[in-house]
Design an enzyme around this catalytic site. Structure first.
Site, short mmCIF file in Angstrom:
data_model
loop_
_atom_site.label_atom_id
_atom_site.label_comp_id
_atom_site.label_asym_id
_atom_site.label_seq_id
_atom_site.Cartn_x
_atom_site.Cartn_y
_atom_site.Cartn_z
N GLY A 247 0.60 -0.90 0.02
CA GLY A 247 0.09 -0.75 0.08
C GLY A 247 1.05 1.01 -0.45
O GLY A 247 0.43 2.14 -0.47
N GLU A 289 4.22 -6.76 2.03
CA GLU A 289 4.00 -6.94 0.21
C GLU A 289 3.63 -5.69 -0.51
O GLU A 289 2.31 -5.56 -0.80
CB GLU A 289 2.03 -7.73 1.27
CG GLU A 289 1.72 -9.20 1.26
CD GLU A 289 0.47 -9.62 1.51
OE1 GLU A 289 0.37 -10.36 1.44
OE2 GLU A 289 -0.28 -8.54 1.16
N CYS A 360 -11.23 3.53 -28.98
CA CYS A 360 -11.51 4.35 -29.99
C CYS A 360 -13.21 4.55 -28.56
O CYS A 360 -13.56 3.51 -28.07
CB CYS A 360 -13.30 3.51 -30.88
SG CYS A 360 -12.15 3.48 -32.63
N GLU A 361 -12.39 4.55 -28.15
CA GLU A 361 -12.77 5.82 -26.44
C GLU A 361 -13.03 6.84 -25.84
O GLU A 361 -11.51 7.32 -26.23
CB GLU A 361 -12.34 4.62 -25.26
CG GLU A 361 -12.95 3.72 -25.27
CD GLU A 361 -14.31 2.91 -24.12
OE1 GLU A 361 -14.78 2.11 -24.35
OE2 GLU A 361 -14.71 3.57 -23.24
N TYR A 389 1.11 -2.26 -11.94
CA TYR A 389 0.01 -2.22 -12.39
C TYR A 389 -0.74 -0.97 -14.17
O TYR A 389 -0.99 -0.80 -14.08
CB TYR A 389 -1.15 -1.55 -11.73
CG TYR A 389 -0.99 -1.68 -10.51
CD1 TYR A 389 -1.38 -3.36 -9.56
CD2 TYR A 389 -0.99 -1.16 -9.23
CE1 TYR A 389 -1.67 -3.41 -8.38
CE2 TYR A 389 -0.81 -1.48 -8.23
CZ TYR A 389 -1.11 -2.47 -7.69
OH TYR A 389 -1.32 -3.43 -6.50
#
Ligand code: LLP
Length: 448
Positions: A247, A289, A360-361, A389
């Site tokens: 985190g 982690e 296409c967005e 990520y």
């Protein structure tokens, strides 16, 4: 853009990472291109290793979900970290990289029987059990395999970390883990202690991601140890190890002020050390982690600028050859990133523009409102802090092939993920045999 890790601007005015000119990287390997700074990645591993093992009895697990490839596994192993995996696919990658299985911790809120069997077969260090269904299934599978599975239980401590709503996992209303407050956590512990093929070694929690408030961890330590004391009173069992998840926040833009890893260790591990005797417990090993704070800042993505479209009085759209396919985070979480023109890195910004992806967005915008030196077609745009990520969440929307990844160090660049080809995109497509037999037209046309 803040220069991080081994980034510098060379005498050609180009951005350099790991001693490699990024303009040359773009020429040699094409764009979009993920660039991973090996020295920085390893340094981040080492910082964690030292902070948690020199002063404290700690274990650091690298969160594979942020970025995992065979080469990444090898580096994590060499730096002495353990590995947190969350799927059969991540587990398989670790196995293929010959990562020591006793240092693998297997997470997931809905592991399948096949995944659990694989974990037992590989002899992973710990299974991080999330719920009673999984506990029961694992006990049965371990029995069938004639082994005892070492597990930790994932709990929901009800600690809220200050971060984006979507990535907050410690609150009570969560799909992860068993709630302490309503007694479900105590119940699953009692069950685990009664099972023949299960050995419970400790407890786990994860309070969120991209966290800057270290006090949230001290708070989590208090809740978890307080609960462990209760468990001890009721059952006589106490945890040998406590895992506080990942985190730690990183720098994406000037709005982010990351905390140092040593401060994190001194807050969390010290809190555990101080609290354990107060709660009448033997001090457990402290596990963490981290993922984003290891891989995130070490990654940069290079794009080539294509169309530049100005709408007078409104804004200038600078389109690049990647976007939400290689980095879905801005579209998913409204995440902010910094960038510069790698081939004109020393130039002052002249213009506020917005960086558009090529999907296409309308939502495929990488960066809204960034000051750059008037981008033109052919410029190389470098977006920083994309190590976590990004590749791991990449996708083939619009059938865009996923980018390659190069590992750079001391002027050398090695491909660690090959660029996908169009053939890769159709590799799993199957055309039913009957399409070739003329039957389809008949069926479709029947009665119409
Ligand atoms: N441990 C557990 C149990 C986790 O769920 C996570 C992240 C980590 C460790 C690693 O957390 P980190 O140190 O990377 O913050 N896709 C989102 C983040 C999802 C976080 C999932 N869990 C994003 O792109 O921001």
């Amino acid at each position: 853009m803040k220069l991080q890790g081994t980034m510098q601007i060379n005498d050609k005015g180009h951005l350099e990472i790991g001693g490699c000119d990024t303009v040359e990287l773009a020429e040699n390997f094409g764009t979009p291109l993920y660039v991973l700074d090996e020295q920085y990645f390893r340094q981040n591993c080492r910082r964690y290793y030292r902070a948690f093992t020199e002063k404290y009895d700690g274990v650091v697990l690298y969160a594979a979900k942020t970025l995992l490839t065979l080469a990444v596994c090898r580096m994590v192993d060499e730096e002495g970290l353990s590995l947190d995996v969350v799927s059969g696919g991540e587990l398989y990658t670790a196995k293929k990289a010959r990562f020591p299985m006793e240092r693998v911790y297997f997470h997931g809120n809905n592991k399948s029987a096949a995944e659990l069997k694989l974990a037992l077969d590989y002899k992973v260090g710990r299974v991080m059990v999330d719920n009673p269904h999984e506990l029961q299934m694992l006990d049965r599978l371990a029995g069938e395999a004639g082994v005892q599975a070492k597990i930790m239980l994932r709990l929901t401590p009800g600690v809220e970390a200050h971060t984006h709503e979507y990535i907050k996992t410690g609150q009570i209303d969560s799909k992860f883990g068993m709630v302490i407050e309503n007694g479900q956590a105590m119940e699953i512990i009692k069950r685990a202690l009664a099972l023949e093929h299960i050995r419970l070694t400790g407890l786990h929690c994860h309070i969120g991601s991209q966290i800057f408030e270290l006090q949230s961890y001290a708070h989590a330590a208090e809740v978890m140890l307080g609960f462990a004391a209760e468990v001890r009173r009721e059952t006589g069992w106490q945890p040998e190890e406590m895992n506080f998840g990942g985190g730690m926040g990183i720098y994406y833009t000037a709005a982010d002020e990351p905390q140092s890893v040593s401060k994190f260790a001194d807050t969390l591990a010290q809190a555990v050390k101080n609290l354990a005797p107060q709660y009448g417990l033997a001090a457990p090993k402290v596990l963490v982690e981290p993922g984003r704070s290891v891989s995130g800042p070490a990654g940069t993505t290079l794009y080539t600028v294509g169309a530049v479209k100005s709408i007078p009085g409104i804004r200038t759209y600078v389109a690049v050859d990647g976007g939400m396919g290689d980095n879905p985070r801005p579209a998913l979480y409204q995440s902010r990133y910094e960038a510069l023109l790698a081939n004109r890195a020393a130039q002052q910004p002249q213009e506020m523009v917005s960086i558009a992806g090529k999907c296409c967005e309308s939502g495929d915008m990488l960066i809204w409102d960034i000051d750059l030196p008037a981008p033109a077609p052919g410029d190389i745009l470098a977006v920083s802090s994309t190590g976590a990520y990004n590749y791991s969440m990449s996708m083939n929307y619009n059938r865009l092939p996923r980018p390659a990844m190069v590992l750079v160090k001391d002027g050398a660049a090695d491909i660690i993920v090959a660029r996908e080809t169009y053939d890769d995109l159709i590799r799993n497509d199957v055309v039913p045999e009957r399409f070739n037999e003329g039957r389809v037209a008949k069926i479709a046309g029947a009665g119409r």
